[in-house]
Design a protein around this motif. Structure first.
Motif, PDB file in Angstrom:
ATOM      1  N   LEU A 190       0.635  -0.975   0.094  1.00  0.00           N
ATOM      2  CA  LEU A 190      -0.059   0.142  -0.173  1.00  0.00           C
ATOM      3  C   LEU A 190       1.029   0.819   0.257  1.00  0.00           C
ATOM      4  N   SER A 191       1.697   0.918   0.845  1.00  0.00           N
ATOM      5  CA  SER A 191       3.184   2.566   1.074  1.00  0.00           C
ATOM      6  C   SER A 191       3.301   2.758  -0.459  1.00  0.00           C
ATOM      7  N   ARG A 192       3.667   1.669  -1.421  1.00  0.00           N
ATOM      8  CA  ARG A 192       3.986   1.628  -2.821  1.00  0.00           C
ATOM      9  C   ARG A 192       2.737   2.263  -3.432  1.00  0.00           C
ATOM     10  N   ALA A 193       2.412   1.882  -3.339  1.00  0.00           N
ATOM     11  CA  ALA A 193       0.803   2.879  -4.268  1.00  0.00           C
ATOM     12  C   ALA A 193       1.285   4.091  -4.760  1.00  0.00           C
ATOM     13  N   ASN A 194       0.931   4.573  -5.789  1.00  0.00           N
ATOM     14  CA  ASN A 194       1.641   6.289  -6.202  1.00  0.00           C
ATOM     15  C   ASN A 194       0.246   6.349  -7.096  1.00  0.00           C
ATOM     16  N   SER A 195       0.953   6.554  -8.494  1.00  0.00           N
ATOM     17  CA  SER A 195      -0.701   7.639  -9.309  1.00  0.00           C
ATOM     18  C   SER A 195      -1.193   6.260 -10.133  1.00  0.00           C
ATOM     19  N   LYS A 254     -10.567   2.540  -8.159  1.00  0.00           N
ATOM     20  CA  LYS A 254     -11.282   2.638  -8.260  1.00  0.00           C
ATOM     21  C   LYS A 254     -11.457   3.171  -9.970  1.00  0.00           C
ATOM     22  N   SER A 255     -10.073   4.368  -9.828  1.00  0.00           N
ATOM     23  CA  SER A 255     -10.332   5.518 -10.762  1.00  0.00           C
ATOM     24  C   SER A 255     -10.188   3.935 -12.323  1.00  0.00           C
ATOM     25  N   ALA A 256      -9.292   2.520 -11.706  1.00  0.00           N
ATOM     26  CA  ALA A 256     -10.000   2.147 -12.920  1.00  0.00           C
ATOM     27  C   ALA A 256     -11.119   1.026 -13.679  1.00  0.00           C
ATOM     28  N   PHE A 257     -11.809   1.345 -12.657  1.00  0.00           N
ATOM     29  CA  PHE A 257     -13.250   0.956 -13.215  1.00  0.00           C
ATOM     30  C   PHE A 257     -13.347   1.014 -14.557  1.00  0.00           C
ATOM     31  N   PRO A 258     -13.432   2.317 -14.954  1.00  0.00           N
ATOM     32  CA  PRO A 258     -13.483   2.482 -16.832  1.00  0.00           C
ATOM     33  C   PRO A 258     -13.475   1.234 -16.823  1.00  0.00           C
ATOM     34  N   ALA A 281      -5.289   0.063 -18.024  1.00  0.00           N
ATOM     35  CA  ALA A 281      -5.265   0.599 -17.323  1.00  0.00           C
ATOM     36  C   ALA A 281      -4.418   1.490 -16.422  1.00  0.00           C
ATOM     37  N   GLY A 282      -3.047   1.172 -15.988  1.00  0.00           N
ATOM     38  CA  GLY A 282      -1.618   1.870 -15.871  1.00  0.00           C
ATOM     39  C   GLY A 282      -1.324   1.221 -14.639  1.00  0.00           C
ATOM     40  N   CYS A 283      -0.419   0.601 -14.841  1.00  0.00           N
ATOM     41  CA  CYS A 283       0.458  -0.835 -14.040  1.00  0.00           C
ATOM     42  C   CYS A 283       1.775  -0.061 -13.363  1.00  0.00           C
ATOM     43  N   ALA A 284       2.084  -0.004 -11.990  1.00  0.00           N
ATOM     44  CA  ALA A 284       3.520  -0.271 -11.966  1.00  0.00           C
ATOM     45  C   ALA A 284       3.819  -1.480 -11.076  1.00  0.00           C
ATOM     46  N   ILE A 285       4.675  -1.521 -11.656  1.00  0.00           N
ATOM     47  CA  ILE A 285       5.210  -3.031 -10.582  1.00  0.00           C
ATOM     48  C   ILE A 285       6.227  -2.440  -9.747  1.00  0.00           C
ATOM     49  N   VAL A 286       5.806  -3.058  -9.096  1.00  0.00           N
ATOM     50  CA  VAL A 286       7.268  -2.404  -7.518  1.00  0.00           C
ATOM     51  C   VAL A 286       7.753  -3.725  -7.088  1.00  0.00           C
TER      52      VAL A 286
END
Length: 193
Positions: free
Chosen positions: A106-111, A132-136, A156-161
């Motif tokens: 959760l701490s790594r979740a960004n924009s 929630k913004s990934a819903f559409p 949707a726009g995915c970041a990998i940590v």
């Protein structure tokens, strides 16, 4: 920021032969292990399941809005019912995921709309932060019957940590899915960690 834990328990469990989340592991249903870890890091928990038996755990249970669409359909349903922008999605068959790891994730979740962990070169699609913004994007892909989760996540726009650089002592079992009865007997209990 308020966070919802979305437990995905709507799978068909064909390899397990019975509903995975309700299979006993170390004396209690598998989903209870996930709940215990999630409770430490989220404000609310919802369960996405098509089996009313999941109501016994005391959290809201929602059936898939569109049936038989796999994880894409489950996450779509979870995002629909969630009241928060930030959501921690986790499959009910990942009982060894720990609260410290979930806090770190959760701490790594960004924009990015979605944040997923990588560990030992594997990316885990069903332990992740889904906004929630990934819903559409999920809705669009579901409507088009495009159900490969990794492709939907990419769109949707995915970041990998890199969980290996979290500073936590993580083990492969943290990310293990219990898909078969034989998985339950692999000695993944705490004494072998």
């Amino acid at each position: 920021m308020a966070t919802t834990g979305i437990i995905l328990a709507g799978g068909k469990s064909t390899r397990m032969g019975e509903d995975k989340g309700l299979v006993f592991l170390d004396g209690s249903p598998m989903i209870t292990h996930v709940i215990e870890h999630l409770k430490e890091v989220v404000d609310e928990i919802i369960v996405i399941a098509n089996n009313a038996e999941y109501q016994q755990f005391g959290f809201p249970v929602y059936p898939d809005l569109v049936m038989d669409k796999g994880p894409v359909g489950g996450i779509y349903t979870g995002l629909f019912y969630s009241k928060t922008e930030v959501n921690l999605c986790i499959s009910c068959d990942a009982p060894f995921v720990s609260a410290p790891f979930l806090k770190w994730l959760l701490s790594r979740a960004n924009s990015s709309n979605i944040t997923l962990p990588r560990f030992n070169e594997n990316v885990y699609q069903l332990i992740g932060v889904y906004k929630k913004s990934a819903f559409p994007i999920f809705k669009k892909n579901l409507n088009s019957d495009r159900l490969k989760l990794s492709k939907v996540n990419d769109e949707a726009g995915c970041a990998i940590v890199d969980a290996g650089k979290s500073g936590l002592l993580l083990h492969e079992k943290e990310f293990s899915n219990m898909n078969r009865k034989s998985d339950l007997n692999k000695g993944y209990n705490d004494s072998n960690s």
